[in-house]
Design an enzyme around this catalytic site. Structure first.
Site, mmCIF file in Angstrom:
data_model
loop_
_atom_site.group_PDB
_atom_site.id
_atom_site.type_symbol
_atom_site.label_atom_id
_atom_site.label_comp_id
_atom_site.label_asym_id
_atom_site.label_seq_id
_atom_site.Cartn_x
_atom_site.Cartn_y
_atom_site.Cartn_z
ATOM 1 N N ARG A 63 -7.592 -9.791 3.668
ATOM 2 C CA ARG A 63 -7.660 -9.552 5.114
ATOM 3 C C ARG A 63 -6.890 -10.648 5.820
ATOM 4 N NH1 ARG A 63 -13.944 -10.257 4.942
ATOM 5 N NH2 ARG A 63 -13.106 -11.805 3.510
ATOM 6 N N GLU A 64 -6.079 -10.286 6.796
ATOM 7 C CA GLU A 64 -5.408 -11.320 7.570
ATOM 8 C C GLU A 64 -6.476 -12.191 8.225
ATOM 9 O OE1 GLU A 64 -2.372 -9.729 10.203
ATOM 10 O OE2 GLU A 64 -1.708 -8.404 8.607
ATOM 11 N N ASN A 93 -9.580 1.789 2.444
ATOM 12 C CA ASN A 93 -9.261 1.532 3.854
ATOM 13 C C ASN A 93 -9.721 2.686 4.742
ATOM 14 O OD1 ASN A 93 -8.261 -0.970 3.437
ATOM 15 N ND2 ASN A 93 -6.164 -0.539 4.063
ATOM 16 N N THR A 106 0.855 -1.192 0.000
ATOM 17 C CA THR A 106 0.000 0.000 0.000
ATOM 18 C C THR A 106 0.888 1.237 0.000
ATOM 19 O OG1 THR A 106 -1.671 -1.209 1.221
ATOM 20 C CG2 THR A 106 -1.832 1.200 1.268
ATOM 21 N N GLY A 142 -7.139 -1.652 14.629
ATOM 22 C CA GLY A 142 -5.684 -1.754 14.777
ATOM 23 C C GLY A 142 -5.123 -2.474 13.576
ATOM 24 N N CYS A 186 -2.806 -2.114 8.769
ATOM 25 C CA CYS A 186 -3.377 -1.378 7.633
ATOM 26 C C CYS A 186 -4.100 -0.111 8.052
ATOM 27 C CB CYS A 186 -4.310 -2.296 6.843
ATOM 28 S SG CYS A 186 -3.390 -3.536 5.928
HETATM 29 N N1 LIG Z 1 -1.284 -7.208 6.252
HETATM 30 C C1 LIG Z 1 -2.391 -6.949 5.569
HETATM 31 O O1 LIG Z 1 -3.493 -7.368 5.915
HETATM 32 C C2 LIG Z 1 -2.301 -6.128 4.307
HETATM 33 C C3 LIG Z 1 -3.405 -6.117 3.422
HETATM 34 C C4 LIG Z 1 -3.312 -5.364 2.256
HETATM 35 C C5 LIG Z 1 -2.176 -4.611 2.012
HETATM 36 N N2 LIG Z 1 -1.144 -4.621 2.902
HETATM 37 C C6 LIG Z 1 0.066 -3.848 2.571
HETATM 38 O O2 LIG Z 1 1.039 -4.745 2.049
HETATM 39 C C7 LIG Z 1 2.347 -4.360 2.480
HETATM 40 C C8 LIG Z 1 3.012 -5.499 3.221
HETATM 41 O O3 LIG Z 1 2.249 -5.777 4.398
HETATM 42 P P1 LIG Z 1 2.542 -7.076 5.283
HETATM 43 O O4 LIG Z 1 1.501 -7.101 6.355
HETATM 44 O O5 LIG Z 1 2.727 -8.250 4.412
HETATM 45 O O6 LIG Z 1 3.953 -6.659 5.918
HETATM 46 P P2 LIG Z 1 5.029 -7.615 6.581
HETATM 47 O O7 LIG Z 1 5.844 -6.737 7.468
HETATM 48 O O8 LIG Z 1 4.350 -8.803 7.181
HETATM 49 O O9 LIG Z 1 5.891 -8.129 5.353
HETATM 50 C C9 LIG Z 1 6.860 -7.386 4.669
HETATM 51 C C10 LIG Z 1 8.066 -8.274 4.473
HETATM 52 O O10 LIG Z 1 8.952 -7.682 3.550
HETATM 53 C C11 LIG Z 1 10.267 -7.997 3.954
HETATM 54 N N3 LIG Z 1 11.200 -7.107 3.253
HETATM 55 C C12 LIG Z 1 11.484 -5.806 3.474
HETATM 56 N N4 LIG Z 1 12.402 -5.364 2.584
HETATM 57 C C13 LIG Z 1 12.724 -6.402 1.774
HETATM 58 C C14 LIG Z 1 13.599 -6.598 0.676
HETATM 59 N N5 LIG Z 1 14.334 -5.592 0.223
HETATM 60 N N6 LIG Z 1 13.673 -7.806 0.103
HETATM 61 C C15 LIG Z 1 12.919 -8.826 0.567
HETATM 62 N N7 LIG Z 1 12.091 -8.710 1.602
HETATM 63 C C16 LIG Z 1 11.969 -7.522 2.203
HETATM 64 C C17 LIG Z 1 10.217 -7.839 5.460
HETATM 65 O O11 LIG Z 1 11.281 -8.480 6.118
HETATM 66 C C18 LIG Z 1 8.862 -8.478 5.774
HETATM 67 O O12 LIG Z 1 8.976 -9.855 6.025
HETATM 68 C C19 LIG Z 1 2.154 -3.089 3.280
HETATM 69 O O13 LIG Z 1 2.302 -1.981 2.435
HETATM 70 C C20 LIG Z 1 0.725 -3.189 3.759
HETATM 71 O O14 LIG Z 1 0.150 -1.942 4.008
HETATM 72 C C21 LIG Z 1 -1.173 -5.372 4.026
#
Ligand SMILES: NC(=O)c1ccc[n+]([C@@H]2O[C@H](COP(=O)([O-])OP(=O)(O)OC[C@H]3O[C@@H](n4cnc5c(N)ncnc54)[C@H](O)[C@@H]3O)[C@@H](O)[C@H]2O)c1
Length: 463
Positions: free
Chosen positions: A153-154, A224, A120, A273, A276
């Site tokens: 969604r998680e 969101n 995002t 919380g 996101c």
């Molecule tokens: N978690 C959700 O429900 C959700 C839903 C939709 C969108 N998003 C968006 O998606 C994105 C990721 O969210 P997330 O919850 O998966 O985050 P997360 O922190 O669980 O995962 C991100 C991963 O990327 C890795 N990373 C960072 N830099 C890296 C690199 N250079 N090479 C390889 N790996 C690298 C980190 O170590 C981490 O494991 C965010 O922008 C978030 O807003 C999240």
């Protein structure tokens, strides 16, 4: 198609596994060495229903590999960037992980690559990425940058990825749009082997929406922020119900019957919380500000949410009077059920406030305790809901895991010091709780005492 996914978090790991499940050859990279070595040896670094089985299946047939980002960049014709975009102190999204990936792409990639932002990101990040790549690429890289925001969604991420309502892509070239369509075709057509449902029921075909990059980026933040607004709205209605003696459960139910409103995201509670909503609302406010728009509506959404935690603690204080030395059970630590994610979880903020006043916390969560221990070590972590409740003056329900709804209340009554349940999610059956001698307090002024058990049975609704 050969695809790369950068970042093996909740989004990246789900994306990699599901893209492999629908037939692609996927290479997923992760920069956290501990996480990467777990993945390479078949150990899950996070909890997400069904994901482990999907990963096991696609690895067995050789369609999913884990390794370094450098290797991933070389592998895929299309590269999905799924790294974190946490908030900076001023509310802006921290794009340093995205920039880091762009630097590796610029250095390593040769030939054509489709670079897809799935993280995002603020509107115009795609444009920034293009500029960055044009300045830094050294090996004759040809590329398109597209946006493909993720709405999973998680807790239901696999289901959401494979059976989405919509797939949004933002592309500024036909080639990029065509490639994304090709990647998602099995999902658009709902033609793949579903790993969740053995006889997968017919799902509605998702809408494939193709826009320009800026619009796709905005769709994610606007969606969101809108959902967060719905939550803050019902939380204010809950406050009003508290003051005027109305039942917020009935009000929310009555509102949700209107199809223009709908019932989802109308559950009052301790606030939103997770990784996101809190950061995305902040980032959206900042994006608007920088563009000269005062999105004050969202500033209120954020303020209302921040006050939820203090409001709940005030409710606990009112009941228990002095908190110093009081044993309090906390059921649920994750920011929502069916995940182990405690990032920006209201439960942790509530625990910290209670501890600051000297309360002794006994906590239980089915999946999130390992992650919570790293954030708040000075809590007595318990094996189950019953152990957590032993000798306590109040049980606080802070995450609505299904198993808390199925507690044996008569057994619980023999364990607690004082039979008091404070339900921060309005998730429990008041009737079950009070008929076993507990006093029940919910969000929005909902209160029921044991002597009300009979009347609750006679007035309870089917919803
Ligand atoms: N978690 C959700 O429900 C959700 C839903 C939709 C969108 N998003 C968006 O998606 C994105 C990721 O969210 P997330 O919850 O998966 O985050 P997360 O922190 O669980 O995962 C991100 C991963 O990327 C890795 N990373 C960072 N830099 C890296 C690199 N250079 N090479 C390889 N790996 C690298 C980190 O170590 C981490 O494991 C965010 O922008 C978030 O807003 C999240």
């Amino acid at each position: 198609m050969k695809l790369s996914v950068i970042g093996a978090g909740y989004v990246g790991l789900t994306t990699a596994a599901c893209l492999a499940q629908i037939g692609h050859d996927v290479f997923c990279s992760e920069s956290d060495v501990e996480k990467l070595s777990k993945l390479q040896s078949g150990v899950m670094p996070l909890f997400e229903p069904h994901l482990e089985d999907v990963i096991e299946g696609v690895r067995k047939v050789g369609r999913l590999h884990f390794g370094s980002t450098e290797d991933a960049i070389v592998w895929g014709d299309a590269i999905f960037i799924c790294v974190g975009t946490p908030p900076l102190a001023n509310g802006d999204a921290d794009l340093s992980a995205i920039e880091g990936v762009a630097r590796v792409i610029a250095k390593r990639a040769i030939g054509y690559r489709l670079i897809i932002e799935k993280s995002t990101v603020p509107v115009q990040t795609g444009a920034q990425l293009r500029k960055h790549l044009s300045v830094h690429s050294t090996k004759g890289l040809k590329y398109d940058v597209a946006s493909n925001p993720e709405f999973l969604r998680e807790g239901t991420s696999v289901e959401d990825f494979l059976h989405p309502d919509r797939i949004v892509i933002g592309a500024d070239s036909q080639r990029a749009a065509d490639l994304l369509r090709e990647i998602y075709e099995p999902i658009v057509q709902q033609k793949f082997t579903c790993p969740i449902h053995p006889n997968c029921p017919k799902h509605k075909d998702p809408i494939f929406l193709a826009t320009d990059t800026n619009s796709a980026e905005l769709i994610k933040h606007a969606s969101n922020s809108f959902l967060a607004m719905k939550i803050s709205f019902i939380n204010m209605v809950a406050n009003l119900c508290e003051q005027v003696g109305a039942d917020v459960t009935e009000v929310a139910y009555g509102m949700g019957l209107d199809p223009r409103i709908g019932p989802s995201f109308l559950n009052p509670g301790i606030g939103f919380g997770g990784f996101c909503f809190p950061k995305d609302v902040q980032a959206f406010i900042r994006i608007a500000e920088k563009s000269g728009c005062d999105f004050s509506l969202l500033k209120e959404v954020e303020k209302i949410n921040q006050r939820r935690v203090e409001h709940f603690v005030e409710q606990v204080r009112k009941e228990l009077w002095v908190l110093r030395g009081k044993k309090i059970a906390v059921w649920g630590l994750a920011f929502k059920p069916n995940t182990d994610d405690v990032r920006f979880a209201p439960a942790l903020s509530i625990i910290r406030l209670l501890q600051a006043e000297g309360a002794l916390i006994r906590a239980y969560d089915p999946e999130a305790m390992e992650k919570a221990k790293k954030e708040i070590p000075d809590v007595t972590y318990c094996h189950d809901a019953y152990e957590a409740a032993e000798g306590t003056d109040a049980v606080l329900l802070l995450t609505e895991w299904e198993q808390f709804r199925k507690v044996d209340w008569s057994r619980l009554a023999t364990l607690v010091e004082r039979p008091l349940i404070i339900d921060g999610r309005n998730a429990l059956s008041r009737e079950d709780v009070v008929s076993n001698g507990f006093h029940y307090l919910g969000v929005g002024g909902i209160s029921a005492a044991p002597q009300m058990a009979k009347s609750l049975v006679s007035t309870s609704h089917s919803h």
